[in-house]
Design a protein around this motif. Sequence first.
Motif, PDB file in Angstrom:
ATOM      1  N   UNK A   1       9.613  77.549  43.277  1.00  0.00           N
ATOM      2  CA  UNK A   1       9.383  77.187  41.880  1.00  0.00           C
ATOM      3  C   UNK A   1      10.385  77.953  41.016  1.00  0.00           C
ATOM      4  N   UNK A   2      11.183  77.266  40.203  1.00  0.00           N
ATOM      5  CA  UNK A   2      12.214  77.947  39.415  1.00  0.00           C
ATOM      6  C   UNK A   2      11.645  78.966  38.433  1.00  0.00           C
ATOM      7  N   UNK A   3      12.478  79.912  38.069  1.00  0.00           N
ATOM      8  CA  UNK A   3      12.073  81.013  37.210  1.00  0.00           C
ATOM      9  C   UNK A   3      11.611  80.533  35.837  1.00  0.00           C
ATOM     10  N   UNK A   4      12.211  79.445  35.325  1.00  0.00           N
ATOM     11  CA  UNK A   4      11.836  78.990  33.982  1.00  0.00           C
ATOM     12  C   UNK A   4      10.427  78.416  33.935  1.00  0.00           C
ATOM     13  N   UNK A   5       9.872  78.086  35.103  1.00  0.00           N
ATOM     14  CA  UNK A   5       8.502  77.575  35.155  1.00  0.00           C
ATOM     15  C   UNK A   5       7.515  78.669  35.576  1.00  0.00           C
ATOM     16  N   UNK A   6       7.946  79.579  36.414  1.00  0.00           N
ATOM     17  CA  UNK A   6       7.119  80.711  36.833  1.00  0.00           C
ATOM     18  C   UNK A   6       8.032  81.919  36.996  1.00  0.00           C
TER      19      UNK A   6
ATOM     20  N   UNK B   1      19.525  79.431  29.513  1.00  0.00           N
ATOM     21  CA  UNK B   1      19.064  80.598  30.260  1.00  0.00           C
ATOM     22  C   UNK B   1      18.046  80.166  31.302  1.00  0.00           C
ATOM     23  N   UNK B   2      17.488  81.154  32.020  1.00  0.00           N
ATOM     24  CA  UNK B   2      16.519  80.888  33.083  1.00  0.00           C
ATOM     25  C   UNK B   2      15.153  81.461  32.752  1.00  0.00           C
ATOM     26  N   UNK B   3      14.928  81.772  31.472  1.00  0.00           N
ATOM     27  CA  UNK B   3      13.658  82.356  31.053  1.00  0.00           C
ATOM     28  C   UNK B   3      12.579  81.278  30.985  1.00  0.00           C
ATOM     29  N   UNK B   4      11.312  81.721  30.969  1.00  0.00           N
ATOM     30  CA  UNK B   4      10.202  80.778  30.896  1.00  0.00           C
ATOM     31  C   UNK B   4      10.295  79.932  29.629  1.00  0.00           C
ATOM     32  N   UNK B   5       9.920  78.674  29.770  1.00  0.00           N
ATOM     33  CA  UNK B   5      10.110  77.736  28.664  1.00  0.00           C
ATOM     34  C   UNK B   5       8.940  77.731  27.684  1.00  0.00           C
TER      35      UNK B   5
ATOM     36  N   UNK C   1      11.715  67.235  39.363  1.00  0.00           N
ATOM     37  CA  UNK C   1      11.879  67.771  38.011  1.00  0.00           C
ATOM     38  C   UNK C   1      12.582  69.117  38.035  1.00  0.00           C
ATOM     39  N   UNK C   2      12.204  69.978  38.987  1.00  0.00           N
ATOM     40  CA  UNK C   2      12.829  71.298  39.096  1.00  0.00           C
ATOM     41  C   UNK C   2      14.318  71.177  39.425  1.00  0.00           C
ATOM     42  N   UNK C   3      14.667  70.189  40.246  1.00  0.00           N
ATOM     43  CA  UNK C   3      16.084  69.961  40.560  1.00  0.00           C
ATOM     44  C   UNK C   3      16.849  69.532  39.312  1.00  0.00           C
ATOM     45  N   UNK C   4      16.250  68.670  38.503  1.00  0.00           N
ATOM     46  CA  UNK C   4      16.886  68.215  37.268  1.00  0.00           C
ATOM     47  C   UNK C   4      17.129  69.395  36.336  1.00  0.00           C
ATOM     48  N   UNK C   5      16.079  70.209  36.116  1.00  0.00           N
ATOM     49  CA  UNK C   5      16.213  71.349  35.220  1.00  0.00           C
ATOM     50  C   UNK C   5      17.230  72.365  35.698  1.00  0.00           C
ATOM     51  N   UNK C   6      17.273  72.587  37.012  1.00  0.00           N
ATOM     52  CA  UNK C   6      18.228  73.549  37.583  1.00  0.00           C
ATOM     53  C   UNK C   6      19.647  73.024  37.472  1.00  0.00           C
ATOM     54  N   UNK C   7      19.862  71.748  37.791  1.00  0.00           N
ATOM     55  CA  UNK C   7      21.196  71.159  37.706  1.00  0.00           C
ATOM     56  C   UNK C   7      21.742  71.202  36.277  1.00  0.00           C
ATOM     57  N   UNK C   8      20.869  70.954  35.316  1.00  0.00           N
ATOM     58  CA  UNK C   8      21.286  71.004  33.906  1.00  0.00           C
ATOM     59  C   UNK C   8      21.721  72.409  33.530  1.00  0.00           C
ATOM     60  N   UNK C   9      20.987  73.418  33.993  1.00  0.00           N
ATOM     61  CA  UNK C   9      21.355  74.800  33.676  1.00  0.00           C
ATOM     62  C   UNK C   9      22.664  75.211  34.352  1.00  0.00           C
ATOM     63  N   UNK C  10      23.001  74.575  35.450  1.00  0.00           N
ATOM     64  CA  UNK C  10      24.303  74.836  36.076  1.00  0.00           C
ATOM     65  C   UNK C  10      25.448  74.251  35.259  1.00  0.00           C
ATOM     66  N   UNK C  11      25.147  73.233  34.451  1.00  0.00           N
ATOM     67  CA  UNK C  11      26.192  72.547  33.695  1.00  0.00           C
ATOM     68  C   UNK C  11      26.671  71.289  34.385  1.00  0.00           C
ATOM     69  N   UNK C  12      25.756  70.484  34.903  1.00  0.00           N
ATOM     70  CA  UNK C  12      26.142  69.251  35.590  1.00  0.00           C
ATOM     71  C   UNK C  12      26.742  68.251  34.609  1.00  0.00           C
ATOM     72  N   UNK C  13      27.544  67.338  35.143  1.00  0.00           N
ATOM     73  CA  UNK C  13      28.164  66.287  34.324  1.00  0.00           C
ATOM     74  C   UNK C  13      27.143  65.202  33.981  1.00  0.00           C
ATOM     75  N   UNK C  14      26.290  64.864  34.943  1.00  0.00           N
ATOM     76  CA  UNK C  14      25.225  63.884  34.743  1.00  0.00           C
ATOM     77  C   UNK C  14      24.144  64.147  35.773  1.00  0.00           C
ATOM     78  N   UNK C  15      22.945  63.632  35.514  1.00  0.00           N
ATOM     79  CA  UNK C  15      21.867  63.759  36.495  1.00  0.00           C
ATOM     80  C   UNK C  15      20.971  62.529  36.398  1.00  0.00           C
ATOM     81  N   UNK C  16      20.659  61.966  37.565  1.00  0.00           N
ATOM     82  CA  UNK C  16      19.767  60.818  37.657  1.00  0.00           C
ATOM     83  C   UNK C  16      18.771  61.034  38.778  1.00  0.00           C
TER      84      UNK C  16
END
Length: 494
Positions: A194-199, A26-30, A304-319
């Motif tokens: 700033x992504x929703x899960x952080x603010x 989800x995109x809720x605060x962590x 970091x925000x890009x990593x967290x957002x890409x993971x929530x999209x369902x990326x295959x891998x992230x580096x």
Amino acid sequence: MGKATGFLEYDRKTPQKRPPLDRIEDWDEIKLAQKPDEIKIQGARCMNCGVPFCHGGVMLNGMASGCPVHNLIPEWNDLVYKGQWEEAYKRLIRKNPFPEFTGSVCPAPCEGACTEGYIMEAVAVNSIEHAIIENAFEKGWVQPKKGKDTGKKIAVVGSGPSGLSAAYYLNAVGHQVTVYERSDRPGGLLMYGIPNMKLSKKVVERRIALMKASGINFILNMEVGKDISAQELVDQYDAVVLCIGATKPRGIEVEGKDLKGIHFAVDFLKANTKSLLDSGLKDKSYISAKNKNVIVIGGGDTGTDCVGTAIRHGCKSVNQLEIMPEPPTDRIEDSNPWPEWPVKLKVDYGQEEAIALFGQDPRNYLVSTVKLVGNEKGEVAEVHTVNVTWAADGAGRKIPLEIPGTEKVWKADLVLLAMGFLGPEDTIPAELKLERDARSNIKADYEIFETNAEKVFAAGDGRRGQSLVVWAIQEGKLAAREVDQYLMGKSVIK
């Protein structure tokens, strides 16, 4: 001082986070809220030391040491320990108009300069601050604030943290304030950077609603310099405050940089948040990382925000590829002594999630991108890199040197550039013929904030360069003080 031996009796405890594999759904605060009794104990850890370096807000070795807004930290720590929450709130807002923002996203230079942190873990200032303001909202203590009308009209350009701060203080002393924002929602980077899960954007909207209730006017979808000229504002208002940010992203100058699938991180994050707020991502009007191999070039919070957002999209891998060396696990006292900001390795939320999902930290240090390669459709397919080492050149400056034989090819369907920003966009400074400094920022001395153009002031990242939210808030406040003094001959803004 509430408890003289508190710092010896209690360990530091910060808010727990939801488990990584749960929160990526989800995109809720962590972060999870702490109980009042837990916050009370954390307040007891404050030593109320004779010289509270946490107040500082000074630059040491190019980094902030202590709180830039000079929060009265020991005072409200003591009040929280004693259970005097309303008094703690009153002390908190004497220096900081938006504790809900800094309590969520500030890296806490106050904690880096904490006297207690010299010998043990620092006081958990951020979480105490956040608890105070959330309790104040819950109890109804946070109310609209408006001073006696002065008849003066002020335009604030930009509704990021510096613009909101300037508007808040100018309105509080009685001026009529109109904020111009080119986006469809106010908040600037607080809303879209700033992504929703952080603010949570509900937190931003809650503050904006209060500001509107206090009489501040927000004009949205209005780009100054395009939809209305900057000179028109200068002509119509008694003063203009430019809080336009440092929104010119740094690109990458290598072969293949124009391939499809290469985006600035700010565009990736903004489009995602807008689509999330507009439709819960159902409109598909965002840059999707689903089933893609994602490469993030650059680190910091944005990476970091890009990593967290890409993971929530369902990326295959992230580096993540970072050209700088990996920070040490602990502060190196010889080169980074207290009370400087401690430069040391941390595992932020995005990295935690990548480790939980893919089994490894996504960050790769001392890596330089040398080429981007595409497929027959002109889409990015590979990132070519080489490892580097840092060495001094003839002038003594550290430069990266490529290490032969370390070439590597990374699969890439989406490349996100999180390499920082080069300064403010040129439209408004060019129109008003504003002087610029060596880094292209609007030239206006700190604590004066007046530009070379009559009636025009500048604050925030557009003046100082890319920086912290807390610095932007302080600059907005001090710029408001200077505008107030310019208009009224004196100011009560402190």
